[in-house]
Each structure stands twice: as C-alpha cells, then as structure tokens.
Design a protein around this motif. Structure first.
Motif, mmCIF file in Angstrom:
data_model
loop_
_atom_site.group_PDB
_atom_site.id
_atom_site.type_symbol
_atom_site.label_atom_id
_atom_site.label_comp_id
_atom_site.label_asym_id
_atom_site.label_seq_id
_atom_site.Cartn_x
_atom_site.Cartn_y
_atom_site.Cartn_z
ATOM 1 N N SER A 201 0.834 -1.209 0.000
ATOM 2 C CA SER A 201 0.000 0.000 0.000
ATOM 3 C C SER A 201 0.863 1.252 0.000
ATOM 4 C CB SER A 201 -0.930 0.004 1.217
ATOM 5 O OG SER A 201 -1.804 -1.103 1.172
ATOM 6 N N GLU B 228 -4.968 0.474 2.104
ATOM 7 C CA GLU B 228 -4.568 -0.912 2.345
ATOM 8 C C GLU B 228 -5.643 -1.910 1.944
ATOM 9 O OE1 GLU B 228 -2.924 -3.608 6.104
ATOM 10 O OE2 GLU B 228 -2.980 -1.414 6.247
ATOM 11 N N GLU B 229 -6.939 -1.538 2.162
ATOM 12 C CA GLU B 229 -7.998 -2.493 1.827
ATOM 13 C C GLU B 229 -8.058 -2.774 0.319
ATOM 14 O OE1 GLU B 229 -9.949 1.589 2.423
ATOM 15 O OE2 GLU B 229 -8.478 0.313 3.465
ATOM 16 N N ARG B 230 -7.682 -1.775 -0.487
ATOM 17 C CA ARG B 230 -7.715 -1.980 -1.941
ATOM 18 C C ARG B 230 -6.581 -2.892 -2.392
ATOM 19 N NH1 ARG B 230 -8.595 3.180 -5.623
ATOM 20 N NH2 ARG B 230 -8.913 1.451 -7.088
ATOM 21 N N ARG C 50 -5.123 -5.149 -0.526
ATOM 22 C CA ARG C 50 -5.397 -6.490 -0.003
ATOM 23 C C ARG C 50 -6.395 -7.228 -0.910
ATOM 24 N NH1 ARG C 50 -5.974 -5.593 6.558
ATOM 25 N NH2 ARG C 50 -3.723 -5.327 6.993
ATOM 26 N N GLU C 51 -7.406 -6.500 -1.382
ATOM 27 C CA GLU C 51 -8.382 -7.111 -2.294
ATOM 28 C C GLU C 51 -7.710 -7.535 -3.601
ATOM 29 O OE1 GLU C 51 -11.879 -8.557 -4.008
ATOM 30 O OE2 GLU C 51 -11.306 -8.167 -1.928
ATOM 31 N N ARG D 206 -5.762 -10.647 -2.963
ATOM 32 C CA ARG D 206 -6.666 -11.797 -2.871
ATOM 33 C C ARG D 206 -7.023 -12.303 -4.278
ATOM 34 N NH1 ARG D 206 -11.843 -13.307 -3.193
ATOM 35 N NH2 ARG D 206 -12.443 -11.271 -4.045
#
Length: 326
Positions: free
Chosen positions: A29, A36-38, A40-41, A44
């Motif tokens: 990130s 960070e959530e973007r 991490r997605e 995944r």
C-alpha cells in the motif's frame, strides 16, 4: 473457479511483485500510495488466479500467467484426460469386435449365397446394414399403391444418408402410388436429394439390389413382413438387375402425367387389359396394379364401355382388333 478481473489496482500490485520480488505484503500500500484495503483485495484476486503463489519462506511470489494457468487447470485437465482415456478404452474395446464382424460378414457373403431372414426386425436389420455399407448403387422396386407411414419413416433417413454418401439411388413405384399423398411426398424428398424416381403400371415383386451384388426379396410377395431372401449369387443378381433395368426403361418419371391421345389406352389401362385377357379376377388385378378394388372396377367398366363390350371375352377381342393387344 472464480473469474479474474484485470482492474488497475490488481495490475499494479502484480507488476510490483514482479519488479520487487523481495517486497513485503505489508509495504504494498505504501509503495503504491493506495488504501490498504484496496491492495489487499487485489492480492486476494491475484492469489485466486494463482498469479501470486506462496514461497517456502512464507511470502508470496509473482509467477507467469502460463504457470498460473497450469496450476489452475491441472485438476480440470486431469479430469479431461481421464475422460478421454475412458472414451479411448471404449473405442478400443468395441474395435476389438471389428475383425469378428468383418470375418463373419465375409463368410456370410461367400458361403451363404441364398440366406433366409425371418421377422420384421431381422429384415430391417439386414436392410439397415446393406444400406449403410453399400458404396455404388441401390435399386428399389416397390410394387403396390401407397406405402405405409411406418415404411416411409424407416426408408427416408436411410435413403437420405445413402444419397449423402454419393450412392446412386433408383426407386421404381407403380403408377397407383402417385395417388397417395405420403408416398408422393417421400418420392419428392428423395428426388430432391438426388434420387431418380419413376413409376410403371405393373411390377413383378418388391426388390432391393445393393451395389449390383446383393438383393433382398420377399419370401411371400403378399406378406412381405413374413420374411425375406437375401441373394448374393452372381448369376441370380445379374438376372434381377436385368429385370429391374427392363422395367426401369419402360417406366416414366414419377411426377409425369400419362398421355393417351385419340382414345388410345394408357399404360395402366393396357396392363389391366392384359390381365383381363389372361382371365384374372378383379381382386387379382387390383393387387397386381396396386389399385383399390373400387378403382379397379371403375377402370375395367370404363374400358368395356369404350370398347362397346358386354363381357370380358368380347373386350379382349375388340382390344386386339384395335391393335391395343398383340
């Protein structure tokens, strides 16, 4: 298997893993300046697509799309391979019977020059086999009037498949069949597919001749379902072929109308006159011409009226005087 979407963040994360194999997942990130959530997605999705695969050290490494595809599809490809193996095994298993089939068929053709087949299903099996294996020609002589729906239903696909293979098909009906709607429709279907179709006034017997080498005749012309004779004797086949050709040459196109000018009798009327002169009864004349009993009586009555005859003997004499009969 979840489809992989190539969004911009996923592409950026994938490229970063390729360019910096040592990078830690927690620094992605920061390196890309994204929430960070973007990232991490995105990671995944990359792991689901097998574009990111685990390392022995516990991290992740980017692999080529080809390697990812091998990993993702390995199980599916193995299943396909097993399925194809089963198919191949079935083919090999059935193929092992080919030698026995060819040998037995060859022995039947050589040794059994006259073979008797009894029962409708057995007859159909023989005809189906001959129709599917012939290579050059099929000559069919079909006496009587209109054919049954069942007979037409069985013959149509075999005839069309035979014509599709380039086999020459000649079918000879009696004139009476031209008054039967289903039979005329069948004749048009096979004619449009390349068959030659003609009709004649009288035909001696039902007959199928395949490749001028094998013939199928009824055991009893009046009860064709009772059984059939399969003939492979060359001398008999030559005789049957000559018989078919002689009737074929005198026949007319199935769709053509008979012409009779100046009061001259038609081909069918001449045939009836000959049968009358031979002393045949109405029911015999009807059976041999393929006409109904009513049509036969009407035709005979019309001939006697035209000849001015009071009885059949007188009709025969006057027909001979007119030159209608030899």
């Amino acid at each position: 298997m979840e489809p992989f979407t190539l969004d911009e963040v996923s592409v950026a994360v994938y490229r970063l893993y390729i360019m910096r194999p040592e990078i830690d997942s927690g620094h992605i990130s920061v390196a890309l300046g994204l929430p960070e959530e973007r990232t991490r997605e995105a990671e995944r999705k990359l792991r689901l697509a097998q574009l990111l695969q685990p390392t022995p050290a516990g991290g992740w490494v980017a692999v080529s799309p080809e390697t990812a595809a091998d990993t993702l599809l390995a199980e599916a490809e193995q299943s396909v391979l097993e399925h194809r193996s089963r198919i191949a095994a079935v083919r090999v298993g059935l193929g092992a019977w080919s030698g026995s089939y060819r040998e037995a068929r060859s022995m039947r053709s050589v040794k059994d020059r006259i073979e008797v087949v009894r029962g409708v299903e057995a007859i159909r099996a023989v005809i189906d086999d001959l129709a599917r294996t012939c290579t050059d020609s099929v000559d069919a002589m079909v006496p009587g009037g209109g054919q049954t729906d069942r007979a037409i239903g069985a013959a149509t696909p075999l005839d069309l498949a035979t014509l599709e293979r380039g086999v020459a098909l000649r079918t000879l009906f009696q004139h009476a069949a031209r008054n039967h709607r289903a039979t005329t429709a069948y004749a048009e279907v096979i004619r449009a597919a390349g068959a030659e179709v003609r009709s004649a006034s009288l035909l001696p017997s039902r007959m199928l001749v395949y490749d001028a080498a094998t013939a199928v005749l009824p055991l009893d012309p009046d009860h064709t379902a009772a059984g059939a004779v399969v003939v492979r004797d060359p001398a008999v086949i030559r005789l049957l072929t000559h018989l078919f050709d002689s009737h074929w040459e005198r026949a007319i196109a199935f769709a053509a109308a008979e012409r009779h000018e100046g009061g001259e009798p038609s081909d069918l009327e001449l045939a009836v006159l000959r049968l009358m002169a031979a002393g045949k009864k109405d029911e015999v004349i009807a059976r041999q011409t393929g006409l109904s009993a009513r049509s036969t009586s009407r035709l005979i009555g019309g001939l006697m009226e035209r000849l001015g005859a009071d009885n059949r003997f007188q009709a025969g004499v006057r027909a001979t005087v007119k030159g209608w009969l030899p």
